[in-house]
Structures are given as structure tokens and as C-alpha cells.
Design an enzyme around this catalytic site. Structure first.
Site, PDB file in Angstrom:
ATOM      1  N   GLY A 237      27.303 109.886 -39.668  1.00  0.00           N
ATOM      2  CA  GLY A 237      27.122 108.834 -38.670  1.00  0.00           C
ATOM      3  C   GLY A 237      27.712 109.250 -37.333  1.00  0.00           C
ATOM      4  O   GLY A 237      27.049 109.223 -36.320  1.00  0.00           O
ATOM      5  N   PHE A 238      28.975 109.621 -37.358  1.00  0.00           N
ATOM      6  CA  PHE A 238      29.679 110.123 -36.168  1.00  0.00           C
ATOM      7  C   PHE A 238      29.724 109.091 -35.052  1.00  0.00           C
ATOM      8  O   PHE A 238      29.927 109.442 -33.900  1.00  0.00           O
ATOM      9  CB  PHE A 238      29.047 111.434 -35.677  1.00  0.00           C
ATOM     10  CG  PHE A 238      28.744 112.411 -36.785  1.00  0.00           C
ATOM     11  CD1 PHE A 238      29.768 112.921 -37.563  1.00  0.00           C
ATOM     12  CD2 PHE A 238      27.449 112.784 -37.069  1.00  0.00           C
ATOM     13  CE1 PHE A 238      29.512 113.801 -38.600  1.00  0.00           C
ATOM     14  CE2 PHE A 238      27.172 113.662 -38.107  1.00  0.00           C
ATOM     15  CZ  PHE A 238      28.205 114.168 -38.871  1.00  0.00           C
ATOM     16  N   THR A 466      32.786 111.136 -45.737  1.00  0.00           N
ATOM     17  CA  THR A 466      34.193 111.369 -45.437  1.00  0.00           C
ATOM     18  C   THR A 466      35.067 111.427 -46.689  1.00  0.00           C
ATOM     19  O   THR A 466      36.127 112.035 -46.670  1.00  0.00           O
ATOM     20  CB  THR A 466      34.700 110.224 -44.548  1.00  0.00           C
ATOM     21  OG1 THR A 466      34.173 108.985 -45.067  1.00  0.00           O
ATOM     22  CG2 THR A 466      34.198 110.390 -43.127  1.00  0.00           C
ATOM     23  N   ILE A 627      48.486 112.190 -46.551  1.00  0.00           N
ATOM     24  CA  ILE A 627      47.163 112.742 -46.841  1.00  0.00           C
ATOM     25  C   ILE A 627      46.780 112.278 -48.242  1.00  0.00           C
ATOM     26  O   ILE A 627      47.391 112.677 -49.237  1.00  0.00           O
ATOM     27  CB  ILE A 627      47.183 114.283 -46.740  1.00  0.00           C
ATOM     28  CG1 ILE A 627      47.573 114.720 -45.320  1.00  0.00           C
ATOM     29  CG2 ILE A 627      45.816 114.857 -47.130  1.00  0.00           C
ATOM     30  CD1 ILE A 627      46.685 114.185 -44.206  1.00  0.00           C
ATOM     31  N   LEU A 628      45.773 111.439 -48.338  1.00  0.00           N
ATOM     32  CA  LEU A 628      45.376 110.870 -49.624  1.00  0.00           C
ATOM     33  C   LEU A 628      44.734 111.933 -50.512  1.00  0.00           C
ATOM     34  O   LEU A 628      44.911 111.929 -51.730  1.00  0.00           O
ATOM     35  CB  LEU A 628      44.389 109.724 -49.407  1.00  0.00           C
ATOM     36  CG  LEU A 628      44.967 108.512 -48.668  1.00  0.00           C
ATOM     37  CD1 LEU A 628      43.859 107.582 -48.218  1.00  0.00           C
ATOM     38  CD2 LEU A 628      45.960 107.768 -49.545  1.00  0.00           C
ATOM     39  N   GLN A 636      37.015 116.797 -43.380  1.00  0.00           N
ATOM     40  CA  GLN A 636      36.798 116.003 -42.171  1.00  0.00           C
ATOM     41  C   GLN A 636      37.271 116.746 -40.934  1.00  0.00           C
ATOM     42  O   GLN A 636      36.625 116.716 -39.892  1.00  0.00           O
ATOM     43  CB  GLN A 636      37.569 114.685 -42.264  1.00  0.00           C
ATOM     44  CG  GLN A 636      36.975 113.708 -43.217  1.00  0.00           C
ATOM     45  CD  GLN A 636      37.499 112.322 -42.903  1.00  0.00           C
ATOM     46  OE1 GLN A 636      37.108 111.700 -41.926  1.00  0.00           O
ATOM     47  NE2 GLN A 636      38.411 111.860 -43.715  1.00  0.00           N
ATOM     48  N   GLU A 703      38.245 111.674 -36.627  1.00  0.00           N
ATOM     49  CA  GLU A 703      37.948 112.066 -35.253  1.00  0.00           C
ATOM     50  C   GLU A 703      38.921 113.098 -34.706  1.00  0.00           C
ATOM     51  O   GLU A 703      38.605 113.829 -33.774  1.00  0.00           O
ATOM     52  CB  GLU A 703      37.908 110.803 -34.378  1.00  0.00           C
ATOM     53  CG  GLU A 703      36.846 109.891 -34.957  1.00  0.00           C
ATOM     54  CD  GLU A 703      36.667 108.534 -34.320  1.00  0.00           C
ATOM     55  OE1 GLU A 703      36.008 108.460 -33.293  1.00  0.00           O
ATOM     56  OE2 GLU A 703      37.151 107.555 -34.893  1.00  0.00           O
TER      57      GLU A 703
HETATM   58 MO1  MOS Z   1      33.592 106.743 -34.706  1.00  0.00          MO
HETATM   59  S1  MOS Z   1      32.757 107.589 -33.014  1.00  0.00           S
HETATM   60  O1  MOS Z   1      34.511 105.495 -33.954  1.00  0.00           O
HETATM   61  O2  MOS Z   1      32.281 106.184 -35.600  1.00  0.00           O
END
Ligand code: MOS
Length: 736
Positions: A237-238, A466, A627-628, A636, A703
Site C-alpha cells: 500500500g505504502f 508488513t 522488536i516483536l 520492513q 516508514e
Molecule cells: Mo503510510 S504513507 O502513513 O501508509
């Protein structure tokens, strides 16, 4: 403990065997196929839209246009539970106005995809077109301030910039630009819509099922209770699937129109002009520092393109406010309205683009002062949140710098640029700081422990690739004392308790904390049953002294004393125990600055004759709280770094200045990094224990990996060649 282990993706088998159902893959009876007809130019007025031929084409069920859709079919939001966005960008087929090239002007529904495609080609529009405004820079003098940036004012200052500037002994004053980018997830945007019995069900590729539900309820006028949105899997999606775009409305209207299920997959070439994109930015950065490198003033003036009809701000200056200790700072954001669809969030919106400006300017300052770029960052290390003058919830950035530099071999870097030549390659190294704010929203989860010792978790969060399925399974397994294989995690459905948009890197923290408290509620109920039952070996014990693990309830200090969960439930004659609980942020958000941290190190080779840039190494050291799952976390971060290579060297949406349409709307014209562009990548997960950020100590990572990657590569290009390129992408013609 399962949390912290590199558990394989629990949805991995379903994905690689093709049984994971993506939004375009629901095999529904009587399914029809919709194809969008999008405007080839804009802005324009439709003088005519001839659909007669298309309507007569084989297999066509309906052709929707502004002539067929009653204008009142799309209602403004008038209910509580308002949609998460301005509706204007999502309304479709209203009149003959074409606001931008790429806007849907008709929807063709047919029995097969091929028939719908063939018929769509027969729709004949006639335009009265105007010349579009598509370039940012020529219109900077008409820029206006946004109303707000996620609630924050567009302009922000601390101290006195002018005084700090005057105190400086070295100065940088430069303009940096980043290009318009298109997210291009592997899975295109797609919606399968069903309207039956007054209820609308959307199988939608989205990062926010509840957002789609609210938006479509507002548009269609349906009661939100009669709108259900399902999204089991997202193929990337990003940010492009965080808000809703016109095709979702088209699919819903088409399903309501034809009374059969409608599948609408947006074609790759259409995505570029239809759904949001990362806007082009223009950033003036000014830095002033003393000779030792300590900053006396920072100014970051950003401008980005938006559409003519709604606002999106790429907040390039938000990170600048907190990244370095500097008493005097001024940040501004401005918008320029152009004739495109409205831009949107793309991975680290603001931070990815803004860090390019700030971190390149820091590199320029280091060069001016003949300081090592890493040493300059350490001189200005912010031990407290400099913007709000409060402590950080945690900050392992120093360790990120150290571990990243060691792994990269930073100390061997030549102090001067254009110093290393290997055959026909110039070789250089650059670095940049990474950071991303830690967000979290309220979320709820439902958990059921079954009599057979299995458990089910339900929460309307999302897995964009993710690892959400996997980490929630790990969190639930630990809280319930079960093995991951005994847990079924179900997400992506508005029939489940609400979770926020999978954006702002907030899903892990938001959803995990909700699942955790719901599991604890079930566990506590189980303990209460055990100690109240005279037949239990735990009868009469204090629940606080008990523990759960391996499917058993037992005395924490005497693990032999206990019994299985199944026996507790069987004697209590309970088919299951169930709880629904919520978790939301509290006062901690006021008391602490909360960010994830990182340091990016890049090595590039630049062909001395051809200007071609190859990234040869990229090392990122990142701290993101607990870190899960190091495996999905690493993936990611790698993904973010890869996207940073694209931003630095390859990606730019190019539009025709005469007709406004995207010229490179394909994966051959718009280049994303492929394996040949991606060198040895190394991710270092730096331990960071955060007792304040949220109960489970989680920061987001989705991100963080792209932040600073572009600047590190650009700084490496400067170090290799001695040439400073201030506009992304760094293509070879800019280096020749
Ligand atoms: Mo992210 S760019 O907040 O889906």
C-alpha cells in the site's frame, strides 16, 4: 516468549500457495467486471460522451456516466462517524467537468473482463479542454499556506532565526527538490462490490476498512450499519490505500446500478492519474553554525503541489523541528494548487522528502566546516525533544550511529570528496540520520479462548505485507499462554472491532496493545474460574500468583501445581471465554517526545564518463523500541531502504504539460528499483527499551527505513564526484 522471536509469517503458506484471497480474488456468483474509462486530458469540459456503441457491445451489462447517475446519489456527510477525508476527491460521475487527466468519466460493466475492456474502448468523449497547470516551480509565487498539517499550524518557530543566522560562522542556503512519485504497490487498487438486501459489501484493497465503510456510507447515503468492508490481504500500500479514491465509489455505484456483484481492478496505467501520489516538493533549507559545528539557526521552507479541489500537505519540516538541538528555528509549509488528482501520503510522507533537504544541507555544512558528517550530527545531538523541551521516551540514536558506522566501515572514508577512483568509477560514501514519529491510536480487539485450548483473535487492522498477522499471533500467544499454532488471527473486516488506518507506522503499536489487553481479560477470567472451582488444584489460590503457559494454568512459583486450560473450561461447562477490550494512548504522549531512530550509510559508484550511479552498499541501523519479530521488522526496514533507492535515483512521475496526463504511467516508463538496482543491504536492529511509549514498548518501523536513505545516497554521490545534485531523482544527465 514468542514476542521477539523471528517467527515465520503465519500467513506465508496461504500466500505462496495462492489461497490467500486478495480483494480482486473473491469468486462470487454472478460476478460482473467493471472497467473505468478515464479522461485523457484535463482540466476540460465534456462536450459529449457517446456510449451508444459501447452499450451495444457484446456482454455489456451497463455503462455508467454522469447522465445515468442521479446527482443526489452521492450525499454529503451528515452523520456522526464522519468519513476520514474530504469527500470531494472520491465523488464521481457528477457532471461534465473533468478536473484532471485520469479522472473516471464512465464505468463499463460487462459479463467478462475482456468484454468490459473492449466496450470501454468504444466510449467516445469529446472535450473542450483548457491548458493545465502541472508544474510546481513556475507557480511558487502563488503558493498558499495549508489550513493545518494534521492539526498542527503550517508555520512554526522557536527562538529567533534571524539572530541565530547572524551568530553563525558558517552558512548553508540551498534549494532541494523531490519528485512526484507513484506508490505502485504490486497489488493494484481493486474493489469487488456487492449490493444485496439493502446492504453494501466491499472487498477492497485498503489500509483502512473502517475508513472505507464511513466514506462509502456517506457517499451512498446508506446507514453505516449496512456497509461492510473486508480486506484480508493487501499486496502493498505504502500510503496509497490509506484514503479512498474514485474507483471505490465507481465499484459501489456500479453494483447498486446493476444489482450484481462488480469487480473493478484499476489498470496500472490508470493508477498514476487516479489515486493519490507523493507530491513534488520544493524546499529551501538554511543552516547556520559555529566553527565547531554547533547549529545556531535552522530554517526549512517547504512547498508542495496539491490539487485544485482539496489539500494535501507533504510536511517536510516536521522532522526538522526535532532532529537536532538548535535554539533558533523556523519552519513553513506552502501549497501550490495544480491540475492533478489530490496527492496523498507515501511512505514517510514529509520525513522521506524533508530528510532529503535537511540531511543534504547538513552534509553541505559538514563539507563547508571540513567536519566529518557523522561528527557534525553528534555535535548537535538532541538529548531532549528540542521542540517541546521534554524528555524522549527513549532514544538509541547514538548507538545507531555507532553500530551503523562500524558495520559500514565509515572511519575509512576519505575526508575529501572526489578522492577515490576505481577504474572508470568514482567511489563515495555518505550518511544521513533517520527518524520517524511514533504514532498510536485507540484500537479494540475481540479474543475467544475455546474449550479445545485454541484461541481466535479478531481486530479490524491490516497486513500490508508488513507482518501484522504474525506479530498479533505472537502477542496473543504470550498473553494467553498458548503456542502460535493454537491461535487464529483474523483481521481486515468491519465485522471485527475497530482499529485505525494502517498508516503512520502505527499498526503494530495500536493493534498489539489492544490484542494484549483483550487476551489478558480472557486469561484473568480463566484464572478466576480455576481458583473458584473446588475441583481445581488451584482452588483458593490468589490469581496474582498464577501464570499461564503451554496451554496450562499453574502456580507461578510451583509450575507443577496446575492444570490444563481445557480442564478448567470443561468443568465450568464453558464452550469458550470471550472478551473485547480497547487500548488507547494516554498522558504519556504529552510528557515525552516519541520517535523511532536510525542512521543510514550509503556507498555509491558513479561512472566517470557516463554519470551512471550504482548504489553498492546500504547499511541502516535502526532503533524502534521493542522488536516483536526481527524477521518481519527487518523486511520492513529493507523495503523502506529499497524504496529510498528508488526515490534517490529512479522514480519520477512525468506529465504532459499540454494535456496533463501522465506520460510514464507504466512499470517500464516509471522505474522502481529491481534486484539489479539493489545491492548488499544490511539492517542492524539496535536494542531500545522504551518504558514510556506504550504498554508493550513498541515503535513503528514501516516508514523509518526510507527516511534518510535518499539523502545518504545523494551525499555519497557528492562524496564520489564532488558534484552536489539537489534535485531527486539523481539521473545521469544531472551528473554530466
Ligand atoms: Mo503510510 S504513507 O502513513 O501508509
Amino acid at each position: 516468549m514468542n514476542v521477539g522471536k523471528p517467527l515465520d509469517r503465519v500467513d506465508g503458506r496461504a500466500k505462496v500457495t495462492g489461497t490467500a484471497t486478495y480483494s480482486a480474488e473473491w469468486a462470487l456468483p454472478h460476478l460482473t467486471h467493471a472497467v473505468l474509462v478515464t479522461a485523457e486530458r484535463g482540466p476540460a469540459r465534456l462536450l459529449a460522451l457517446d456510449t451508444q456503441q459501447a452499450q451495444r457491445a457484446p456482454g455489456v451489462v451497463a455503462v455508467l456516466t454522469h447522465h445515468t447517475e442521479r446527482p443526489h446519489a452521492q450525499k454529503p456527510p451528515d452523520k456522526p462517524g464522519a468519513p476520514p477525508m474530504a469527500l470531494d476527491p472520491v465523488l464521481v460521475l457528477r457532471d461534465e467537468t473533468v478536473r484532471y487527466a485520469g479522472q473516471p468519466i464512465a464505468v463499463v460493466v460487462a459479463e467478462t473482463l475482456e468484454q468490459a475492456r473492449a466496450a470501454a474502448a468504444l466510449v467516445k468523449p469529446r472535450y473542450d479542454d483548457q491548458s493545465p497547470r502541472i508544474a510546481l516551480e513556475p507557480h511558487l509565487d502563488e503558493a498558499h499556506p495549508p489550513k493545518s498539517i494534521f492539526g498542527a499550524p503550517p508555520d512554526h518557530a522557536r527562538g529567533d532565526f534571524a539572530r541565530g543566522w547572524a551568530e553563525g560562522e558558517a552558512h548553508v542556503d540551498a534549494v532541494y527538490t523531490t519528485a512526484a512519485e507513484s506508490h505502485n504497490p504490486m497489488e493494484p487498487h481493486a474493489t469487488t462490490a456487492v449490493f444485496a438486501g439493502g446492504k453494501l459489501t466491499l472487498y477492497d484493497a485498503t489500509q483502512y476498512v473502517y475508513g472505507v465503510k464511513r466514506t462509502l456510507a456517506a457517499i451512498t447515503g446508506l446507514d453505516p450499519a449496512n456497509v461492510r468492508v473486508v480486506c484480508r490481504y493487501v499486496g502493498g500500500g505504502f500510503g496509497s490505500k490509506g484514503l479512498q479514491w474514485p474507483h471505490v465509489t465507481c465499484a459501489a455505484l456500479a453494483a447498486m446500478h446493476v444489482g450484481r456483484p462488480v469487480k473493478l481492478v484499476v489498470e496500472r496505467r490508470q493508477l498514476f492519474g487516479l489515486v493519490g501520489f507523493r507530491p513534488r516538493t520544493h524546499q529551501r533549507v538554511r543552516l547556520a553554525a559555529r566553527r565547531d559545528g554547533s547549529l545556531t539557526a535552522i530554517a526549512h521552507d517547504g512547498a508542495n503541489q496539491t490539487s485544485r479541489f482539496s489539500e494535501f500537505t507533504e510536511p517536510v519540516g516536521l522532522l526538522t523541528r526535532i532532529l537536532y538541538a538548535c535554539p533558533n528555528l523556523a519552519v513553513t509549509h506552502r501549497l501550490v494548487a495544480l491540475d492533478t488528482q489530490t496527492p496523498t501520503f507515501q511512505r514517510a510522507p514529509g520525513e522521506a522528502s524533508g530528510s532529503f533537504g535537511l540531511e543534504c544541507a547538513m552534509d553541505e555544512l559538514a563539507h563547508t566546516l571540513a567536519l566529518d558528517p557523522l561528527a557534525l550530527r553528534l555535535v548537535n545531538y538532541a538529548r531532549r525533544d528540542p521542540d517541546q523541551d521534554r524528555p524522549w521516551s527513549s532514544k538509541a540514536l547514538e548507538a545507531c550511529y555507532q553500530e551503523g558506522a562500524r558495520a559500514f566501515g565509515w572511519s575509512a572514508r576519505a575526508p575529501k570528496p572526489r578522492a577515490t577512483r576505481d577504474g572508470h568509477w568514482w567511489v563515495g560514501q555518505g550518511m544521513a540520520t533517520a527518524s520517524y514519529p511514533t504514532h498510536r491510536s485507540g484500537a479494540s480487539a475481540r479474543v475467544r479462548l475455546n474449550a479445545d485450548g485454541s484461541a481466535r483473535v479478531q481486530i479490524a487492522t491490516h497486513d500490508l505485507g508488513t507482518g501484522t498477522y504474525t506479530i498479533l499471533t505472537q502477542v496473543a500467544a504470550d498473553a494467553l499462554g498458548l503456542e502460535p499454532g493454537q491461535i487464529t488471527t483474523e483481521i481486515g473486516d468491519t465485522d471485527y472491532p475497530e482499529a485505525p488506518v494502517a498508516g503512520g507506522s502505527q499498526s503494530a503499536a495500536s493493534a498489539s496493545n489492544a490484542v494484549h489487553v483483550a487476551c489478558l481479560a480472557v486469561r484473568d477470567e480463566l484464572l478466576r474460574l480455576a481458583v473458584a472451582d473446588p475441583a481445581s488444584p488451584l482452588y483458593g489460590r490468589a490469581p496474582a500468583g498464577l501464570a499461564v503457559a503451554g496451554g496450562r494454568v499453574y502456580k507461578a512459583d510451583q509450575p507443577g501445581v496446575g492444570e490444563t486450560m481445557q480442564s478448567v473450561l470443561a468443568r465450568a461447562q464453558k464452550p469458550h471465554l470471550e472478551a473485547e477490550r480497547s487500548s488507547k494512548p494516554g498522558e504519556e504522549t504529552q510528557h515525552y517526545g516519541m520517535h523511532a531512530w536510525g542512521a543510514q550509510f550509503a556507498e555509491v559508484r558513479v561512472d566517470a564518463e557516463l554519470g551512471m550511479v550504482r548504489v553498492t552498499r546500504l547499511v541502516g541501523a535502526f532503533a524502534g523500541g521493542r522488536i516483536l519479530n526481527p524477521k518481519t521488522a527487518r523486511s520492513q526496514l529493507l523495503g523502506g531502504m529499497v524504496m529510498g533507492i528508488g526515490m534517490a535515483l529512479l522514480e519520477e512521475v512525468v506529465r504532459d504539460p499540454r494535456q496533463g496526463r501522465v506520460l510514464n504511467g507504466s512499470l517500464e516508463g516509471y522505474m522502481v528499483p529491481v534486484n539489479a538496482d539493489v545491492p548488499a543491504l544490511e539492517v542492524i536492529l539496535v536494542p531500545e527499551d522504551d518504558p514510556h511509549v506504550n504498554p508493550l514498548g513498541i515503535k513503528g518501523l514501516g516508514e523509518l527505513g526510507i527516511v534518510g536513505a535518499g539523502a545518504a545516497i545523494a551525499n555519497a554521490v557528492f562524496h564520489a564526484t564532488g558534484k552536489r545534485v539537489r534535485g531527486l531523482p539523481i539521473t545521469l544527465e544531472k551528473l554530466l
